[in-house]
Write a protein that holds these residues in place. Structure first.
Motif, PDB file in Angstrom:
ATOM      1  N   ILE B  98       0.842  -1.200   0.000  1.00  6.32           N
ATOM      2  CA  ILE B  98       0.000   0.000   0.000  1.00  6.32           C
ATOM      3  C   ILE B  98       0.875   1.246   0.000  1.00  6.32           C
ATOM      4  CG2 ILE B  98      -1.990  -0.987   1.199  1.00  6.32           C
ATOM      5  CD1 ILE B  98      -0.827   0.183   3.802  1.00  6.32           C
ATOM      6  N   LYS B  99       0.266   2.378  -0.398  1.00  9.61           N
ATOM      7  CA  LYS B  99       0.961   3.657  -0.223  1.00  9.61           C
ATOM      8  C   LYS B  99       0.011   4.645   0.439  1.00  9.61           C
ATOM      9  CE  LYS B  99       0.087   5.250  -4.937  1.00  9.61           C
ATOM     10  NZ  LYS B  99       0.632   5.665  -6.186  1.00  9.61           N
ATOM     11  N   THR B 100       0.588   5.610   1.109  1.00 14.14           N
ATOM     12  CA  THR B 100      -0.252   6.510   1.908  1.00 14.14           C
ATOM     13  C   THR B 100      -0.117   7.939   1.439  1.00 14.14           C
ATOM     14  OG1 THR B 100       1.584   6.627   3.447  1.00 14.14           O
ATOM     15  CG2 THR B 100      -0.225   5.181   4.036  1.00 14.14           C
ATOM     16  N   MET B 101      -1.164   8.732   1.724  1.00 13.62           N
ATOM     17  CA  MET B 101      -1.048  10.169   1.446  1.00 13.62           C
ATOM     18  C   MET B 101      -1.656  10.986   2.583  1.00 13.62           C
ATOM     19  SD  MET B 101      -3.619  10.552  -1.695  1.00 13.62           S
ATOM     20  CE  MET B 101      -5.360  10.720  -1.567  1.00 13.62           C
ATOM     21  N   ILE B 102      -1.056  12.127   2.850  1.00  9.76           N
ATOM     22  CA  ILE B 102      -1.567  13.022   3.903  1.00  9.76           C
ATOM     23  C   ILE B 102      -1.576  14.440   3.356  1.00  9.76           C
ATOM     24  CG2 ILE B 102      -0.838  11.654   5.883  1.00  9.76           C
ATOM     25  CD1 ILE B 102       1.601  13.506   6.074  1.00  9.76           C
ATOM     26  N   ALA B 103      -2.240  15.342   4.108  1.00  7.76           N
ATOM     27  CA  ALA B 103      -2.375  16.717   3.634  1.00  7.76           C
ATOM     28  C   ALA B 103      -1.097  17.520   3.857  1.00  7.76           C
ATOM     29  CB  ALA B 103      -3.537  17.387   4.339  1.00  7.76           C
ATOM     30  N   GLY B 104      -0.270  17.069   4.779  1.00  9.84           N
ATOM     31  CA  GLY B 104       0.970  17.799   5.039  1.00  9.84           C
ATOM     32  C   GLY B 104       0.861  18.763   6.208  1.00  9.84           C
ATOM     33  N   ASP B 105      -0.387  18.965   6.712  1.00 10.57           N
ATOM     34  CA  ASP B 105      -0.528  19.888   7.846  1.00 10.57           C
ATOM     35  C   ASP B 105      -0.773  19.133   9.151  1.00 10.57           C
ATOM     36  OD1 ASP B 105      -3.060  18.984   7.490  1.00 10.57           O
ATOM     37  OD2 ASP B 105      -3.938  20.916   6.964  1.00 10.57           O
ATOM     38  N   GLU B 106      -0.601  17.823   9.127  1.00 15.97           N
ATOM     39  CA  GLU B 106      -0.886  17.018  10.317  1.00 15.97           C
ATOM     40  C   GLU B 106       0.202  17.178  11.375  1.00 15.97           C
ATOM     41  OE1 GLU B 106      -1.166  15.910   7.321  1.00 15.97           O
ATOM     42  OE2 GLU B 106      -3.126  14.976   7.073  1.00 15.97           O
ATOM     43  N   LEU B 107      -0.160  16.826  12.593  1.00 15.21           N
ATOM     44  CA  LEU B 107       0.822  16.803  13.667  1.00 15.21           C
ATOM     45  C   LEU B 107       1.815  15.678  13.390  1.00 15.21           C
ATOM     46  CD1 LEU B 107      -1.598  17.208  16.660  1.00 15.21           C
ATOM     47  CD2 LEU B 107      -0.039  18.905  15.778  1.00 15.21           C
ATOM     48  N   GLU B 108       2.969  15.803  14.005  1.00 21.82           N
ATOM     49  CA  GLU B 108       4.060  14.870  13.737  1.00 21.82           C
ATOM     50  C   GLU B 108       3.643  13.409  13.947  1.00 21.82           C
ATOM     51  OE1 GLU B 108       6.726  15.797  12.275  1.00 21.82           O
ATOM     52  OE2 GLU B 108       7.496  13.730  12.290  1.00 21.82           O
ATOM     53  N   VAL B 109       2.820  13.158  14.973  1.00 20.81           N
ATOM     54  CA  VAL B 109       2.458  11.781  15.286  1.00 20.81           C
ATOM     55  C   VAL B 109       1.702  11.121  14.131  1.00 20.81           C
ATOM     56  CG1 VAL B 109       0.360  12.449  16.531  1.00 20.81           C
ATOM     57  CG2 VAL B 109       1.430  10.292  17.029  1.00 20.81           C
ATOM     58  N   PHE B 110       0.833  11.897  13.453  1.00 19.78           N
ATOM     59  CA  PHE B 110       0.067  11.332  12.338  1.00 19.78           C
ATOM     60  C   PHE B 110       0.944  11.180  11.095  1.00 19.78           C
ATOM     61  CE2 PHE B 110      -3.109  13.434  14.999  1.00 19.78           C
ATOM     62  CZ  PHE B 110      -3.870  12.325  15.296  1.00 19.78           C
ATOM     63  N   ARG B 111       1.846  12.121  10.932  1.00 19.91           N
ATOM     64  CA  ARG B 111       2.750  12.064   9.799  1.00 19.91           C
ATOM     65  C   ARG B 111       3.606  10.789   9.894  1.00 19.91           C
ATOM     66  NH1 ARG B 111       4.672  16.256   6.800  1.00 19.91           N
ATOM     67  NH2 ARG B 111       6.449  15.691   5.517  1.00 19.91           N
ATOM     68  N   GLN B 112       4.089  10.553  11.097  1.00 15.88           N
ATOM     69  CA  GLN B 112       4.924   9.381  11.313  1.00 15.88           C
ATOM     70  C   GLN B 112       4.121   8.097  11.096  1.00 15.88           C
ATOM     71  OE1 GLN B 112       8.060   9.522  11.869  1.00 15.88           O
ATOM     72  NE2 GLN B 112       8.543   7.399  12.398  1.00 15.88           N
ATOM     73  N   ALA B 113       2.857   8.108  11.573  1.00 13.21           N
ATOM     74  CA  ALA B 113       2.011   6.938  11.395  1.00 13.21           C
ATOM     75  C   ALA B 113       1.806   6.651   9.920  1.00 13.21           C
ATOM     76  CB  ALA B 113       0.667   7.160  12.080  1.00 13.21           C
ATOM     77  N   ALA B 114       1.565   7.726   9.136  1.00  6.05           N
ATOM     78  CA  ALA B 114       1.345   7.540   7.704  1.00  6.05           C
ATOM     79  C   ALA B 114       2.609   7.031   7.029  1.00  6.05           C
ATOM     80  CB  ALA B 114       0.906   8.855   7.072  1.00  6.05           C
ATOM     81  N   ALA B 115       3.751   7.561   7.450  1.00  4.59           N
ATOM     82  CA  ALA B 115       5.006   7.177   6.815  1.00  4.59           C
ATOM     83  C   ALA B 115       5.349   5.718   7.095  1.00  4.59           C
ATOM     84  CB  ALA B 115       6.130   8.092   7.301  1.00  4.59           C
ATOM     85  N   THR B 116       4.970   5.218   8.270  1.00  4.14           N
ATOM     86  CA  THR B 116       5.365   3.846   8.610  1.00  4.14           C
ATOM     87  C   THR B 116       4.282   2.821   8.292  1.00  4.14           C
ATOM     88  OG1 THR B 116       4.634   4.315  10.850  1.00  4.14           O
ATOM     89  CG2 THR B 116       6.991   4.448  10.453  1.00  4.14           C
ATOM     90  N   LEU B 117       3.107   3.286   7.855  1.00  2.00           N
ATOM     91  CA  LEU B 117       1.996   2.355   7.634  1.00  2.00           C
ATOM     92  C   LEU B 117       2.341   1.247   6.626  1.00  2.00           C
ATOM     93  CD1 LEU B 117      -0.836   2.187   8.881  1.00  2.00           C
ATOM     94  CD2 LEU B 117      -1.712   3.126   6.759  1.00  2.00           C
ATOM     95  N   PRO B 118       2.978   1.573   5.476  1.00  2.00           N
ATOM     96  CA  PRO B 118       3.325   0.488   4.547  1.00  2.00           C
ATOM     97  C   PRO B 118       4.236  -0.558   5.204  1.00  2.00           C
ATOM     98  CG  PRO B 118       3.524   2.598   3.462  1.00  2.00           C
ATOM     99  CD  PRO B 118       3.296   2.886   4.904  1.00  2.00           C
ATOM    100  N   ALA B 119       5.179  -0.090   6.034  1.00  2.00           N
ATOM    101  CA  ALA B 119       6.075  -1.031   6.713  1.00  2.00           C
ATOM    102  C   ALA B 119       5.288  -1.919   7.665  1.00  2.00           C
ATOM    103  CB  ALA B 119       7.154  -0.262   7.463  1.00  2.00           C
ATOM    104  N   LEU B 120       4.317  -1.323   8.358  1.00  2.00           N
ATOM    105  CA  LEU B 120       3.475  -2.085   9.275  1.00  2.00           C
ATOM    106  C   LEU B 120       2.706  -3.154   8.511  1.00  2.00           C
ATOM    107  CD1 LEU B 120       4.043  -0.026  11.537  1.00  2.00           C
ATOM    108  CD2 LEU B 120       1.616   0.059  11.982  1.00  2.00           C
ATOM    109  N   PHE B 121       2.250  -2.745   7.305  1.00  2.00           N
ATOM    110  CA  PHE B 121       1.466  -3.664   6.484  1.00  2.00           C
ATOM    111  C   PHE B 121       2.308  -4.877   6.076  1.00  2.00           C
ATOM    112  CE2 PHE B 121      -0.161  -4.928   2.246  1.00  2.00           C
ATOM    113  CZ  PHE B 121      -1.444  -5.302   2.638  1.00  2.00           C
TER     114      PHE B 121
END
Lengths: 330, 344
Positions: B98-121
Motif C-alpha cells: 500500500i501507499k499513503t497520502m496526507i495533507a501535510g498539515d498534520e501533527l508529527e504523530v500522524f505524519r509518522q504513522a502515515a510514513a510507517t503504515l506500509p512497513a506495518l502492512f
C-alpha cells in the motif's frame, strides 16, 4: 437625510470612543497576536510515540534510531509511567514483549505494531502530500479563525448591547421618536460603526497572525464572512438590549455564548469529535463558513442564503422591538 | 442580615441571574452524560480509501487501527484528506503493498504513522505473533476529561466575579450606588453584603457541580469544600474590585472578559503544557490556577498537593483583601458620573 445620518454616525463613534471601545479592541488585538505568535504555535505539537527498549542480551541488532534503549526493567516501567502514550519493548526473556498502558483499543494496536516495526526498519516508503498547508500554517489559521469568531461574537454582541443599553436607560431611544430623521437610520448607523470596526479588526488579525502572503489570499473571503457574522451578532445584541431589563442579565447571555455556543462548535469543527446534533446548531454553520474562508475552501450557497435570511429576520425583529421601545410611555 | 435578605430577594426575582448560576451545573450534567463520547478519538487514526481499490483483507487490517471511510472518486479522497479538522490518512493500493497520502498539515504523530503504515502492512505477520501486555491505564490517559471537569468547576467558582462586577456597575449606572453612599451603613458592611450574594450563589453552584462531576472520599471532601469556599470568596472580591475600577459598562465588560480569559486559559494551558519552575510560580499569581491544580490533585487522590494549593488560595484571599482595602475609592469618578446622570 444624509446630514442627519452623518450626525448619528458621529455620535455613535464618539460614544464608542468615550466608552474606550476602540482602545479595548486594539488591546485585544495585541493580546491575541501575542498569544498566537508566542504561545499557541509552540503548544500545538504532538511528537510520535516514544518507544523504549529493554534488551539486556542485545538480541535486537537493527533497531531504528527512534527507539530509546533503557538499562533496567525498572527504568522501563518508570519511562512508561512518565509518558503514558509511549510503548515499551521488553526483550529480557529473549522474545520481544510489548508493554503499554491501555488507551483506546485501536490506538493500542497501532502503538504496539508501530513499536515492533521500529525493530526491523525497512526502506522508507514515499509519502504523498496533497495539501498546501504546513502544520504551523494550519495551526495559525485555525487559532486565528477561532479568535476572530470569539471576538466577533462576544464583542460584537456585548459591545453593541452595552452601548444601546446605556442609550435605552438614558431615554435616547424615546427622544428619537419625536425627532425628524428616519427611524431606521438610528439602527443603521450603529450597525455600520460596529461593522467597520469588526472589518478593521479582522484585517489586522488575519494579516498579523497568518502571515502576509497567506493572509492577503484569504482576506476577501474572510471579510465577507466577517460582514455576515458582525451583522448577525450586532443585531442579536441590539435585540437583547431592547428586550432584557437589566444588564446583569447579560452575564447569562455571555456565558451561553462561551459555554454552549462556542465550545461544542469548536470541538466539532476543529477535531474529529463530531456530534450528530451539531448540524442543527446555527453557530456551527457560521463558524464553518469562517473556517472555510480561512482555509480557502468554498461554502455551499445555501448557507449564504440562510445567513442573509437570518440577518433580514433579525433586522425585522430588532425594528419591531425598537419601535415598541420608542412607543413606550416614559 | 435584613439588608442581605433584600439583596437576595432582588437576585431571586431576577430569573436570568439565577440561570447564570445554574449554567455550570447544566454543563456538568451534560458532561456527565457525554461521558460516553470518546475523547480519545482525538488521537485516533482515520483512514480514507477508494471504493474497490484495496482488497477486503487490507481494509479489515486498517479497521483494526481506526475507522475507514470510503470515497467514490480520487478528488473526494483528496478533499477528505485535506479537511483541516481531521487527520485522515489516505491509503491506496500499490501493487501488493500500500501507499499513503496526507495533507501535510498534520501533527508529527500522524505524519509518522502515515510514513510507517506500509512497513506495518508488510510486517503484519510478525506483529501478530508478538505478545502484547496491556497495563491498567493510570489517570493520565483520561487527561482531556480530567481537564474538562476542573475547567467547568472554575467557571462555576468564578461566576461570582462576573455577577458581582456587573451588579456593581449596573448599580453605578442606575445611580443606586449614590444612594448607597448616603445610607447609614458602614462601608465594610456594605462590602460584606455585596460579597455575600455572589459568594453564596457561587459556592452553592460549585458544590452542586462538584457533586455531579467528582466522586470524592470523605477526607478529600473537606479540602474540596475549603477550596470551593476560598475560590468563591476570591472571585466575589475580584468582581467587586472590577466593579469599583470600571466607570462604565463597556470598561466593565472588557475587564470581565480579560479576567475570565485569564482565569480559564492560564490553568488549562499550564496543565496542557506541563509548566514547571518559574513559569509555574508566575502562573500561581492567577488565583484560578491553584484552585484548578487543587481540584486536579484531589481527583487524583493527592491530598498533600491539594492542601498546598489551598494554602496558596488562602494567601491569595489575604492579598486580594488588602488590595481591596488599599485601593482608593474613586471619588472623582463618582462625582463626574453623577454630573452626567443629572445632565440627562
Amino acid at each position: 437625510m444624509r446630514k442627519s445620518f452623518c450626525a448619528l454616525l458621529k455620535k455613535d463613534c464618539r460614544m464608542l470612543t468615550s466608552g474606550k471601545f476602540f482602545l479595548m479592541t486594539v488591546g485585544f488585538l495585541a493580546l491575541y497576536t501575542a498569544y498566537v505568535n508566542l504561545g499557541y504555535v509552540r503548544f500545538m505539537q504532538m511528537p510520535p510515540y516514544h518507544v523504549y527498549l529493554y534488551d539486556p542480551a542485545g538480541t535486537q541488532t537493527e533497531v531504528s534510531p527512534l527507539v530509546q534503549t533503557v538499562d533496567s526493567a525498572e527504568d522501563l516501567d518508570a519511562a512508561l509511567q512518565a509518558d503514558a502514550n509511549s510503548v515499551g519493548l521488553n526483550a529480557a526473556s529473549g522474545k520481544v514483549q510489548v508493554v503499554l498502558y491501555a488507551g483506546a483499543k485501536p490506538i493500542d494496536r497501532h502503538r504496539a505494531d508501530y513499536a515492533l516495526s521500529l525493530l526491523h526498519p525497512s526502506v522508507e516508503h514515499p509519502l504523498e502530500i496533497t495539501g498546501t498547508n504546513t502544520p504551523e500554517s494550519k495551526a495559525r489559521k485555525e487559532i486565528t479563525c477561532e479568535l476572530l469568531f470569539f471576538e466577533l461574537t462576544a464583542v460584537g454582541f456585548l459591545g453593541i448591547a452595552a452601548v444601546l443599553f446605556r442609550e435605552k436607560n438614558m431615554g435616547v431611544i424615546r427622544v428619537h421618536a419625536v425627532l425628524p430623521p428616519a427611524k431606521d437610520l438610528f439602527l443603521f448607523s450603529k450597525l455600520l460603526v460596529f461593522l467597520f470596526s469588526d472589518l478593521c479588526f479582522s484585517i489586522l488579525l488575519i494579516l498579523l497572525n497568518t502571515g502576509f502572503a497567506d493572509g492577503i489570499r484569504i482576506l476577501p473571503a474572510v471579510l465577507f464572512q466577517t460582514v455576515i457574522l458582525s451583522l448577525l451578532m450586532a443585531l442579536s445584541g441590539l435585540l437583547c438590549a431592547l428586550l432584557l431589563k437589566d444588564f446583569r442579565q447579560f452575564t447569562l447571555a455571555y456565558l451561553l455564548i462561551a459555554v454552549f455556543a462556542a465550545t461544542p462548535v469548536f470541538l466539532s469543527a476543529n477535531t474529529s469529535i463530531k456530534f450528530d446534533w451539531i448540524r442543527w446548531h446555527p453557530f456551527y454553520h457560521v463558524y464553518m463558513g469562517l473556517k472555510n474562508a480561512c482555509f480557502g475552501t468554498s461554502t455551499p450557497l445555501i448557507l449564504h442564503i440562510g445567513s442573509v435570511g437570518a440577518i433580514v429576520l433579525l433586522y425585522l425583529a430588532v425594528r419591531y422591538a425598537f419601535f415598541r421601545e420608542m412607543g413606550k410611555e416614559g | 442580615m435584613r439588608s442581605l435578605k433584600y439583596q437576595l430577594k432582588s437576585v431571586w426575582k431576577d430569573k436570568f441571574c439565577l440561570m447564570s448560576f445554574l449554567l455550570p451545573i447544566l454543563a456538568a450534567a451534560a458532561l456527565n452524560l457525554m461521558g460516553s463520547i470518546d475523547l480519545s478519538s482525538l488521537g485516533q487514526l482515520h483512514f480514507g480509501v477508494l471504493e474497490e481499490d484495496l482488497p477486503g483483507q487490507t481494509v479489515a487490517w486498517l479497521e483494526r487501527y481506526g475507522p475507514v471511510t470510503y470515497c467514490k472518486t480520487p478528488t473526494e479522497l483528496i478533499n477528505l484528506v485535506n479537511d483541516p479538522s481531521t487527520n485522515v490518512i489516505g491509503v491506496k493500493a500499490d501493487g501488493t503493498t500500500i501507499k499513503t497520502m496526507i495533507a501535510g498539515d498534520e501533527l508529527e504523530v500522524f505524519r509518522q504513522a502515515a510514513a510507517t503504515l506500509p512497513a506495518l502492512f508488510e510486517q503484519q505477520a510478525d506483529a501478530r505473533q508478538t505478545k502484547v501486555l496491556v497495563l491498567e491505564s493510570p489517570d493520565v490517559l483520561e487527561n482531556l476529561q480530567d481537564i474538562f471537569i476542573p475547567a467547568i468547576l472554575i467557571v462555576a467558582m468564578f461566576m461570582g466575579c462576573t455577577f458581582n462586577a456587573i451588579n456593581i456597575i449596573s448599580e453605578k449606572e442606575d445611580g443606586v450606588a449614590f444612594v448607597n453612599e448616603i445610607l447609614p451603613m458602614p462601608p465594610a458592611r456594605y462590602v460584606m453584603q455585596k460579597i455575600a450574594v455572589g459568594f453564596l450563589f457561587c459556592s452553592l453552584s460549585s458544590v452542586i457541580t462538584a457533586c455531579i462531576c467528582l466522586r470524592l472520599s470523605p477526607q478529600t471532601l473537606l479540602i474540596m469544600l475549603v477550596l470551593i469556599l476560598l475560590s468563591s470568596f476570591l472571585s466575589s472580591l475580584i468582581g467587586l474590585l472590577i466593579g469599583r475600577i470600571s466607570d462604565s459598562l463597556m470598561t466593565g465588560v472588557a475587564c470581565i472578559k480579560v479576567v475570565m480569559l485569564l482565569f480559564i486559559a492560564v490553568p488549562v494551558l499550564c496543565t496542557l503544557t506541563g509548566a514547571s519552575g518559574p513559569v509555574s510560580i508566575i502562573c500561581n499569581l492567577v488565583p484560578s490556577r491553584p484552585a484548578f491544580e487543587g481540584i486536579m490533585a484531589l481527583s487524583a487522590g493527592n491530598t498533600k498537593a491539594a492542601m498546598e494549593n489551598t494554602g496558596i488560595l488562602a494567601i491569595h484571599s489575604i492579598l486580594w483583601c488588602s488590595l481591596y482595602i488599599l485601593f482608593p475609592t474613586r471619588r472623582k469618578g463618582f462625582l463626574h458620573g453623577s454630573g452626567t446622570k443629572t445632565g440627562n
